[in-house]
Design a protein around this motif. Sequence first.
Motif, mmCIF file in Angstrom:
data_model
loop_
_atom_site.group_PDB
_atom_site.id
_atom_site.type_symbol
_atom_site.label_atom_id
_atom_site.label_comp_id
_atom_site.label_asym_id
_atom_site.label_seq_id
_atom_site.Cartn_x
_atom_site.Cartn_y
_atom_site.Cartn_z
ATOM 1 N N LEU A 120 0.835 -1.199 0.000
ATOM 2 C CA LEU A 120 0.000 0.000 0.000
ATOM 3 C C LEU A 120 0.873 1.254 0.000
ATOM 4 C CD1 LEU A 120 -2.725 -1.083 2.587
ATOM 5 C CD2 LEU A 120 -2.792 -1.258 0.087
ATOM 6 N N TYR A 121 1.761 1.365 0.980
ATOM 7 C CA TYR A 121 2.652 2.522 1.041
ATOM 8 C C TYR A 121 3.871 2.243 1.904
ATOM 9 C CZ TYR A 121 0.183 3.721 5.448
ATOM 10 O OH TYR A 121 -0.381 3.708 6.709
ATOM 11 N N ILE A 122 4.842 3.145 1.793
ATOM 12 C CA ILE A 122 6.076 3.082 2.579
ATOM 13 C C ILE A 122 6.221 4.427 3.286
ATOM 14 C CG2 ILE A 122 8.577 2.729 2.538
ATOM 15 C CD1 ILE A 122 8.188 1.547 -0.318
ATOM 16 N N CYS A 147 8.926 1.827 7.210
ATOM 17 C CA CYS A 147 7.845 0.901 7.511
ATOM 18 C C CYS A 147 7.076 0.653 6.214
ATOM 19 C CB CYS A 147 6.922 1.476 8.578
ATOM 20 S SG CYS A 147 5.630 0.328 9.079
ATOM 21 N N PHE A 148 7.023 -0.595 5.794
ATOM 22 C CA PHE A 148 6.288 -1.003 4.603
ATOM 23 C C PHE A 148 4.910 -1.478 5.047
ATOM 24 C CE2 PHE A 148 10.555 -0.915 3.275
ATOM 25 C CZ PHE A 148 10.580 -0.812 1.898
ATOM 26 N N ILE A 149 3.872 -0.794 4.597
ATOM 27 C CA ILE A 149 2.504 -1.133 4.959
ATOM 28 C C ILE A 149 1.903 -1.927 3.807
ATOM 29 C CG2 ILE A 149 0.253 -0.267 5.695
ATOM 30 C CD1 ILE A 149 2.586 0.582 7.552
ATOM 31 N N THR A 150 1.488 -3.155 4.096
ATOM 32 C CA THR A 150 0.853 -3.988 3.086
ATOM 33 C C THR A 150 -0.602 -4.217 3.481
ATOM 34 O OG1 THR A 150 1.376 -6.104 4.137
ATOM 35 C CG2 THR A 150 3.053 -5.174 2.656
ATOM 36 N N VAL A 208 3.501 6.279 -1.890
ATOM 37 C CA VAL A 208 2.293 5.477 -2.032
ATOM 38 C C VAL A 208 2.374 4.665 -3.316
ATOM 39 C CG1 VAL A 208 0.789 6.979 -0.696
ATOM 40 C CG2 VAL A 208 0.962 7.313 -3.140
ATOM 41 N N ASN A 209 1.728 3.514 -3.288
ATOM 42 C CA ASN A 209 1.648 2.647 -4.452
ATOM 43 C C ASN A 209 0.473 3.129 -5.295
ATOM 44 O OD1 ASN A 209 1.322 0.614 -6.316
ATOM 45 N ND2 ASN A 209 1.343 -1.041 -4.813
ATOM 46 N N LEU A 210 0.748 3.702 -6.459
ATOM 47 C CA LEU A 210 -0.308 4.235 -7.323
ATOM 48 C C LEU A 210 -1.300 3.161 -7.752
ATOM 49 C CD1 LEU A 210 1.834 6.602 -9.557
ATOM 50 C CD2 LEU A 210 0.273 7.262 -7.720
ATOM 51 N N LYS A 211 -0.846 1.918 -7.861
ATOM 52 C CA LYS A 211 -1.715 0.809 -8.277
ATOM 53 C C LYS A 211 -2.742 0.452 -7.208
ATOM 54 C CE LYS A 211 1.868 -1.478 -11.016
ATOM 55 N NZ LYS A 211 2.609 -2.734 -11.165
ATOM 56 N N ALA A 212 -2.492 0.829 -5.973
ATOM 57 C CA ALA A 212 -3.337 0.419 -4.854
ATOM 58 C C ALA A 212 -4.384 1.454 -4.457
ATOM 59 C CB ALA A 212 -2.464 0.098 -3.641
ATOM 60 N N ILE A 213 -4.341 2.635 -5.058
ATOM 61 C CA ILE A 213 -5.230 3.726 -4.643
ATOM 62 C C ILE A 213 -6.641 3.526 -5.182
ATOM 63 C CG2 ILE A 213 -5.690 6.201 -4.857
ATOM 64 C CD1 ILE A 213 -2.658 6.622 -4.897
ATOM 65 N N PHE A 237 -7.224 3.059 0.099
ATOM 66 C CA PHE A 237 -6.713 2.002 -0.762
ATOM 67 C C PHE A 237 -7.792 0.992 -1.153
ATOM 68 C CE2 PHE A 237 -3.161 3.727 1.601
ATOM 69 C CZ PHE A 237 -2.294 4.025 0.561
ATOM 70 N N LYS A 238 -7.632 0.388 -2.336
ATOM 71 C CA LYS A 238 -8.597 -0.554 -2.911
ATOM 72 C C LYS A 238 -8.828 -1.780 -2.028
ATOM 73 C CE LYS A 238 -7.121 0.293 -7.652
ATOM 74 N NZ LYS A 238 -6.425 -0.311 -8.784
ATOM 75 N N GLU A 239 -7.773 -2.491 -1.748
ATOM 76 C CA GLU A 239 -7.876 -3.792 -1.088
ATOM 77 C C GLU A 239 -8.072 -3.701 0.418
ATOM 78 O OE1 GLU A 239 -8.142 -6.630 -2.728
ATOM 79 O OE2 GLU A 239 -7.927 -5.530 -4.595
ATOM 80 N N SER A 240 -7.869 -2.547 0.968
ATOM 81 C CA SER A 240 -7.953 -2.406 2.420
ATOM 82 C C SER A 240 -8.522 -1.036 2.759
ATOM 83 C CB SER A 240 -6.575 -2.584 3.050
ATOM 84 O OG SER A 240 -6.663 -2.476 4.438
ATOM 85 N N SER A 241 -9.835 -0.894 2.658
ATOM 86 C CA SER A 241 -10.450 0.411 2.897
ATOM 87 C C SER A 241 -10.295 0.862 4.346
ATOM 88 C CB SER A 241 -11.919 0.387 2.500
ATOM 89 O OG SER A 241 -12.616 -0.588 3.246
#
Length: 97
Positions: free
Chosen positions: A20-22, A33-36, A66-71, A83-87
């Motif tokens: 999701l983001y770093i 911190c890498f947030i998945t 931020v991961n642009l693919k996850a927004i 984020f898409k997968e984790s609102s």
Amino acid sequence: MSIIINTQQRQIQISSEELLYIKTIPNKTHKLCFITIDNEYLCRGDLCQFESAYTYLYRCHRSLLVNLKAIKEINKGKKQIIFKESSMKSCFFQDDV
């Protein structure tokens, strides 16, 4: 495309679909911190190295990639990224990058 990070205990591969983001850790030099979707991983590093190596990562704050693919959504009024997968997970950004 995956990112490989080294924590204190192990080496971890994080896929671009999972990340999701770093963010940097305040008051800890070169700690990230890498947030998945499901986890958080701490490692040593610098945001610049990941920003230049992975085109899908975007710096929306001096301490955040931020991961642009996850927004899923950007709320400009609240300055919040959802984020898409984790609102349930979101992050805040500032306009002065």
